[in-house]
Scaffold this active site. Sequence first.
Site, PDB file in Angstrom:
ATOM      1  N   GLY A  97       0.837  -1.198   0.000  1.00 39.65           N
ATOM      2  CA  GLY A  97       0.000   0.000   0.000  1.00 39.65           C
ATOM      3  C   GLY A  97       0.870   1.245   0.000  1.00 39.65           C
ATOM      4  O   GLY A  97       1.825   1.325   0.775  1.00 39.65           O
TER       5      GLY A  97
ATOM      6  N   ARG B 106       1.321  -5.003  -5.651  1.00 37.91           N
ATOM      7  CA  ARG B 106       1.348  -6.237  -4.865  1.00 37.91           C
ATOM      8  C   ARG B 106       1.751  -7.345  -5.832  1.00 37.91           C
ATOM      9  O   ARG B 106       1.230  -7.408  -6.948  1.00 37.91           O
ATOM     10  CB  ARG B 106      -0.008  -6.492  -4.211  1.00 37.91           C
ATOM     11  CG  ARG B 106      -0.327  -5.400  -3.186  1.00 37.91           C
ATOM     12  CD  ARG B 106      -1.364  -5.799  -2.181  1.00 37.91           C
ATOM     13  NE  ARG B 106      -1.241  -5.007  -0.967  1.00 37.91           N
ATOM     14  CZ  ARG B 106      -1.849  -3.833  -0.764  1.00 37.91           C
ATOM     15  NH1 ARG B 106      -2.623  -3.324  -1.684  1.00 37.91           N
ATOM     16  NH2 ARG B 106      -1.685  -3.186   0.366  1.00 37.91           N
TER      17      ARG B 106
ATOM     18  N   ASP C  16       4.439  -4.437   6.462  1.00 37.39           N
ATOM     19  CA  ASP C  16       4.953  -5.708   6.990  1.00 37.39           C
ATOM     20  C   ASP C  16       5.090  -6.793   5.924  1.00 37.39           C
ATOM     21  O   ASP C  16       6.042  -7.573   5.958  1.00 37.39           O
ATOM     22  CB  ASP C  16       4.140  -6.191   8.195  1.00 37.39           C
ATOM     23  CG  ASP C  16       2.660  -6.297   7.903  1.00 37.39           C
ATOM     24  OD1 ASP C  16       2.220  -5.871   6.813  1.00 37.39           O
ATOM     25  OD2 ASP C  16       1.934  -6.815   8.765  1.00 37.39           O
ATOM     26  N   GLY C  17       4.195  -6.823   4.938  1.00 41.82           N
ATOM     27  CA  GLY C  17       4.308  -7.806   3.857  1.00 41.82           C
ATOM     28  C   GLY C  17       5.573  -7.562   3.050  1.00 41.82           C
ATOM     29  O   GLY C  17       6.356  -8.490   2.800  1.00 41.82           O
TER      30      GLY C  17
ATOM     31  N   THR D 123       4.183   2.745   5.743  1.00 44.28           N
ATOM     32  CA  THR D 123       2.766   2.357   5.832  1.00 44.28           C
ATOM     33  C   THR D 123       2.029   3.382   6.680  1.00 44.28           C
ATOM     34  O   THR D 123       2.589   3.895   7.659  1.00 44.28           O
ATOM     35  CB  THR D 123       2.593   0.957   6.463  1.00 44.28           C
ATOM     36  OG1 THR D 123       1.210   0.763   6.802  1.00 44.28           O
ATOM     37  CG2 THR D 123       3.408   0.754   7.722  1.00 44.28           C
ATOM     38  N   ILE D 124       0.771   3.641   6.329  1.00 49.87           N
ATOM     39  CA  ILE D 124       0.003   4.586   7.146  1.00 49.87           C
ATOM     40  C   ILE D 124      -0.442   3.945   8.467  1.00 49.87           C
ATOM     41  O   ILE D 124      -0.873   4.635   9.377  1.00 49.87           O
ATOM     42  CB  ILE D 124      -1.246   5.129   6.397  1.00 49.87           C
ATOM     43  CG1 ILE D 124      -2.225   4.006   6.040  1.00 49.87           C
ATOM     44  CG2 ILE D 124      -0.839   5.915   5.166  1.00 49.87           C
ATOM     45  CD1 ILE D 124      -3.588   4.509   5.584  1.00 49.87           C
ATOM     46  N   ASP D 125      -0.355   2.603   8.560  1.00 50.12           N
ATOM     47  CA  ASP D 125      -0.962   1.900   9.703  1.00 50.12           C
ATOM     48  C   ASP D 125      -0.182   1.999  11.020  1.00 50.12           C
ATOM     49  O   ASP D 125      -0.738   1.733  12.088  1.00 50.12           O
ATOM     50  CB  ASP D 125      -1.154   0.413   9.368  1.00 50.12           C
ATOM     51  CG  ASP D 125      -2.113   0.209   8.205  1.00 50.12           C
ATOM     52  OD1 ASP D 125      -2.878   1.148   7.913  1.00 50.12           O
ATOM     53  OD2 ASP D 125      -2.095  -0.872   7.592  1.00 50.12           O
TER      54      ASP D 125
ATOM     55  N   ASP E 294       1.864  -0.037  12.250  1.00 48.88           N
ATOM     56  CA  ASP E 294       1.803  -1.326  12.957  1.00 48.88           C
ATOM     57  C   ASP E 294       3.108  -2.124  12.825  1.00 48.88           C
ATOM     58  O   ASP E 294       3.088  -3.354  12.824  1.00 48.88           O
ATOM     59  CB  ASP E 294       0.626  -2.154  12.409  1.00 48.88           C
ATOM     60  CG  ASP E 294       0.726  -2.379  10.907  1.00 48.88           C
ATOM     61  OD1 ASP E 294       1.560  -1.727  10.258  1.00 48.88           O
ATOM     62  OD2 ASP E 294      -0.037  -3.218  10.380  1.00 48.88           O
TER      63      ASP E 294
ATOM     64  N   ARG F 284      -6.441  -1.661   8.978  1.00 49.75           N
ATOM     65  CA  ARG F 284      -6.527  -3.131   8.936  1.00 49.75           C
ATOM     66  C   ARG F 284      -6.671  -3.720  10.341  1.00 49.75           C
ATOM     67  O   ARG F 284      -7.582  -3.379  11.054  1.00 49.75           O
ATOM     68  CB  ARG F 284      -5.328  -3.715   8.188  1.00 49.75           C
ATOM     69  CG  ARG F 284      -5.465  -3.559   6.698  1.00 49.75           C
ATOM     70  CD  ARG F 284      -4.461  -4.399   5.957  1.00 49.75           C
ATOM     71  NE  ARG F 284      -3.115  -3.858   6.095  1.00 49.75           N
ATOM     72  CZ  ARG F 284      -2.059  -4.304   5.448  1.00 49.75           C
ATOM     73  NH1 ARG F 284      -2.187  -5.312   4.620  1.00 49.75           N
ATOM     74  NH2 ARG F 284      -0.887  -3.759   5.605  1.00 49.75           N
TER      75      ARG F 284
ATOM     76  N   SER G  36     -27.257  15.255  21.249  1.00 48.30           N
ATOM     77  CA  SER G  36     -27.367  13.877  20.776  1.00 48.30           C
ATOM     78  C   SER G  36     -26.543  13.612  19.523  1.00 48.30           C
ATOM     79  O   SER G  36     -26.646  12.563  18.917  1.00 48.30           O
ATOM     80  CB  SER G  36     -28.833  13.494  20.546  1.00 48.30           C
ATOM     81  OG  SER G  36     -29.429  14.471  19.738  1.00 48.30           O
TER      82      SER G  36
HETATM   83  P1  ADP Z   1       2.384  -4.126   2.825  1.00 48.17           P
HETATM   84  O1  ADP Z   1       3.831  -4.194   2.477  1.00 48.17           O
HETATM   85  O2  ADP Z   1       1.838  -2.747   2.718  1.00 48.17           O
HETATM   86  O3  ADP Z   1       2.096  -4.832   4.133  1.00 48.17           O
HETATM   87  P2  ADP Z   1       1.323  -6.442   1.388  1.00 48.17           P
HETATM   88  O4  ADP Z   1       1.072  -7.234   2.627  1.00 48.17           O
HETATM   89  O5  ADP Z   1       0.307  -6.489   0.315  1.00 48.17           O
HETATM   90  O6  ADP Z   1       1.571  -4.886   1.677  1.00 48.17           O
HETATM   91  O7  ADP Z   1       2.718  -6.948   0.781  1.00 48.17           O
HETATM   92  C1  ADP Z   1       3.292  -6.308  -0.337  1.00 48.17           C
HETATM   93  C2  ADP Z   1       4.091  -7.284  -1.136  1.00 48.17           C
HETATM   94  O8  ADP Z   1       5.139  -7.844  -0.353  1.00 48.17           O
HETATM   95  C3  ADP Z   1       3.312  -8.513  -1.619  1.00 48.17           C
HETATM   96  O9  ADP Z   1       2.530  -8.260  -2.743  1.00 48.17           O
HETATM   97  C4  ADP Z   1       4.462  -9.448  -1.931  1.00 48.17           C
HETATM   98  O10 ADP Z   1       5.092  -9.083  -3.138  1.00 48.17           O
HETATM   99  C5  ADP Z   1       5.423  -9.160  -0.785  1.00 48.17           C
HETATM  100  N1  ADP Z   1       5.182 -10.133   0.304  1.00 48.17           N
HETATM  101  C6  ADP Z   1       4.199 -10.106   1.223  1.00 48.17           C
HETATM  102  N2  ADP Z   1       4.248 -11.191   2.024  1.00 48.17           N
HETATM  103  C7  ADP Z   1       5.289 -11.929   1.563  1.00 48.17           C
HETATM  104  C8  ADP Z   1       5.856 -13.189   1.928  1.00 48.17           C
HETATM  105  N3  ADP Z   1       5.353 -13.914   2.943  1.00 48.17           N
HETATM  106  N4  ADP Z   1       6.908 -13.652   1.219  1.00 48.17           N
HETATM  107  C9  ADP Z   1       7.432 -12.929   0.202  1.00 48.17           C
HETATM  108  N5  ADP Z   1       6.945 -11.749  -0.204  1.00 48.17           N
HETATM  109  C10 ADP Z   1       5.889 -11.244   0.455  1.00 48.17           C
END
Ligand code: ADP
Length: 335
Positions: free
Chosen positions: A24, A85, A116-117, A139-141, A143, A185, A229
């Site tokens: 994001g 993504r 985190d992803g 990230t804006i979250d 977290d 989230r 109210s």
């Molecule tokens: P954010 O980084 O904002 O948390 P996402 O959770 O959608 O967003 O993750 C972004 C990208 O990071 C995913 O589309 C993927 O390319 C990569 N990613 C996320 N989780 C994994 C994982 N377990 N292993 C490898 N790459 C990952």
Amino acid sequence: MYEIPTLDTSYQKPAAIAVLTSGGDSPGMNPAIRGVVRAALHQGIKVFGINKGYSGLIIGDMWEMNSASVTNIVQRGGTLLKSDRCLAFKDPAVRHQAAEILREKGIEALLVIGGDGSLTGAHLLARESDIRVLGLPGTIDNDIYGTDDTIGFDTAVNTALEAIDKIRDTALSHESLFLVEVMGRNSGFIATHVGIACGAEMIVVPEYEVQVDAISFQLANNRAQGKGSSGIIVVAEGPVPGLTYNLARQLEQHEQKPKVCILGHIQRGGSPSGHDRILASCLGASAVDYLCAGYNDIMIGVRQGKITETPLQQVIEKGKQLDPALFQRALLLHK
Ligand code: ADP
């Protein structure tokens, strides 16, 4: 302002690095890219910008950046490098291929700006290859473990506040109750901060069970105390869509007539706040220093005003929890 660590930046200076933004988008990713590019060029390091996060990396979609590439982006929301993504990056064979592409171009290190992803992907690439990988919390979250603050959180809170202050005018004029859904989230950081700052009548976050009776009682109590109210209840979006509408239906059964307003993606966009520009710039430039000092598989964050590093493994495993004391303080302010 942030205390910048003193590092030996001559220890393991790479000849070329790459930077990408992933997941994001968040306001402040642009000043972070600018910080990386300007600090790298200052050290005599070549910098490549990868388009569209890991999706661009795995097909080698990248370009060499110079100082002019990042001119006039410090104030812009979104990300110059675009974000995406990329499910394919979860496959170890695809990550192997990505490392191969970087090696072929003489790129020794990668900087990943994301949530985190994205940081999980960064950690896996660092662990499985000889490419050094550093993460920045974008990230804006808010977290992310290992940093008090993430790039974009402050702007998102302020954007939500601006909108809620306007909704408050309508709520007061019509004596109505609004459930305003903010992003976040699984975490209630945005909701708690926004709730405190907008003077919400109640805050609902995923970390604590929703007490419909308590909300109803609170609203009745407000009326009895002559507070009118109208009201604003700030609701964190939670893990699945539709939770705010569910809460509205439950409140209707308690004789409330709430209106639902989903703030949605406006919280991700917009010009980054001064706070986020400074945070992102310092983190971006410091990440280059950490790379030159030989670090690998870490995230650069800020703790108690100091720029610090945390192993990516810990960042992923621990996760950051909402401070219960802060949430209790927010509840006290409703009364
Ligand atoms: P954010 O980084 O904002 O948390 P996402 O959770 O959608 O967003 O993750 C972004 C990208 O990071 C995913 O589309 C993927 O390319 C990569 N990613 C996320 N989780 C994994 C994982 N377990 N292993 C490898 N790459 C990952």
